[in-house]
Write a protein that holds these residues in place. Structure first.
Motif, PDB file in Angstrom:
ATOM      1  N   UNK A 137      32.846 -17.731  59.925  1.00  0.00           N
ATOM      2  CA  UNK A 137      31.557 -17.627  60.622  1.00  0.00           C
ATOM      3  C   UNK A 137      30.428 -17.774  59.609  1.00  0.00           C
ATOM      4  N   UNK A 138      29.610 -18.799  59.807  1.00  0.00           N
ATOM      5  CA  UNK A 138      28.462 -19.002  58.936  1.00  0.00           C
ATOM      6  C   UNK A 138      27.208 -18.866  59.803  1.00  0.00           C
ATOM      7  N   UNK A 139      26.309 -17.990  59.422  1.00  0.00           N
ATOM      8  CA  UNK A 139      25.066 -17.839  60.181  1.00  0.00           C
ATOM      9  C   UNK A 139      24.063 -18.861  59.644  1.00  0.00           C
ATOM     10  N   UNK A 140      23.650 -19.765  60.508  1.00  0.00           N
ATOM     11  CA  UNK A 140      22.709 -20.815  60.082  1.00  0.00           C
ATOM     12  C   UNK A 140      21.343 -20.506  60.675  1.00  0.00           C
ATOM     13  N   UNK A 141      20.339 -20.451  59.810  1.00  0.00           N
ATOM     14  CA  UNK A 141      18.991 -20.064  60.257  1.00  0.00           C
ATOM     15  C   UNK A 141      18.038 -21.247  60.102  1.00  0.00           C
ATOM     16  N   UNK A 142      17.427 -21.656  61.191  1.00  0.00           N
ATOM     17  CA  UNK A 142      16.407 -22.704  61.099  1.00  0.00           C
ATOM     18  C   UNK A 142      15.055 -22.029  60.879  1.00  0.00           C
ATOM     19  N   UNK A 143      14.815 -21.627  59.652  1.00  0.00           N
ATOM     20  CA  UNK A 143      13.572 -20.922  59.329  1.00  0.00           C
ATOM     21  C   UNK A 143      13.340 -20.930  57.820  1.00  0.00           C
TER      22      UNK A 143
END
Ligand code: SAM
Length: 261
Positions: free
Chosen positions: A138-144
């Motif tokens: 599980x990789x948390x990807x943040x568009x920020x």
């Protein structure tokens, strides 16, 4: 803003320096079963096609990773563990690809580990999501903004881990901003490994940033390599500043240096 695209530079000598050290640190941390957290402020697209028009235009990968592979300076054994991770990832994604730091991280992380990666560019975030779609962890990807993302997460759970900071330095003020950000993150997370990459440019824009970081008397390694094989280029070398470096990182720096002679 945000005109920088790493596809023009992926697989250059600076990427090799940065990724070889990152692979060493991750491989060291996963020796213990204890979970770890990987946080990256500027993730990029994670997978680069070295046959793309953009990569071929600059020729940086040709003078970088392709040159080192052809010269036999990088193999599946050396430098360990980067050479092996690179071989495995290229076998999986294609021999003309180069993995970015998120894929190198995914290669080492285990099911008990956590990852948070930020990317601001609307095009690059799509590539990143796509590249990590088939990664089992599980990789948390943040568009920020990566600085904001890391500030919100740090100190992370679990406490063991790495904060990787690899800005594009599109504006000069990013150097001082990064130094202040690192000081703040270190205060919030004194046990965290904080790894900063920066370009060694002919103008020496990194000098005040490194000076500011050194004034804090941190437990840190400051490692630079110069690119003797590349002439008349603004990018003259690559630097890493690593706070709380894992055991034997210094020794590993000596091994990596040999790639650039
Ligand atoms: N770390 C990647 C690697 O080693 O494969 C390369 C990252 S590249 C040097 C920098 C990336 O940061 C670019 O993709 C750019 O779009 C992105 N970026 C620029 N400013 C950002 C910000 N404030 N927050 C998150 N990403 C940003």
């Amino acid at each position: 803003m945000l005109s920088y695209q790493h596809i023009y530079h992926a697989g250059n000598l600076a990427d090799v320096h940065k990724h070889a050290l990152l692979c060493y640190m991750l491989s060291y941390l996963v020796q213990k079963d204890k979970p770890l957290c990987y946080i990256e402020t500027h993730a990029g697209r994670a997978l680069y096609d070295l046959n793309s028009e953009e990569a071929l235009k600059t020729g940086e990968a040709t003078a970088g990773i392709q040159y080192l592979l052809q010269a036999g300076k990088i193999s599946s054994e050396e430098p360990a563990p980067y050479g092996n991770a690179l071989k495995t990832l290229r076998e999986k994604y294609g021999i003309n690809t180069y993995p970015g730091s998120p894929l190198f991280a995914a290669h080492f992380l285990r099911k008990q580990d956590t990852a948070h990666m930020a990317e601001l560019h609307p095009q690059e975030i799509k590539h990143l999501q796509n590249a990590l779609k088939h990664v089992s962890r599980k990789m948390h990807i943040h568009h920020e903004d990566g600085f904001k993302m890391a500030d919100a997460i740090i100190p992370p759970t679990p406490r063991r881990g790495i904060l990787m900071i690899d800005p594009s330095y599109e504006i000069k003020s990013e150097y001082q901003k990064t130094a202040r950000f690192i000081e703040k993150m270190h205060k919030k997370w004194p046990v965290g490994i904080i790894a900063l990459w920066y370009p060694v440019l002919s103008e020496g824009l990194h000098v005040p940033m490194i000076k500011a970081l050194k004034e804090n008397d941190l437990c840190a390694i400051h490692h630079e390599v110069s690119f003797k094989t590349i002439k008349n280029h603004r990018l003259q070398g690559s630097g890493m500043f690593i706070i709380n470096p894992p055991y034997r990182t210094e020794e590993h720096c000596r091994i990596i240096e040999k790639l650039f002679f």
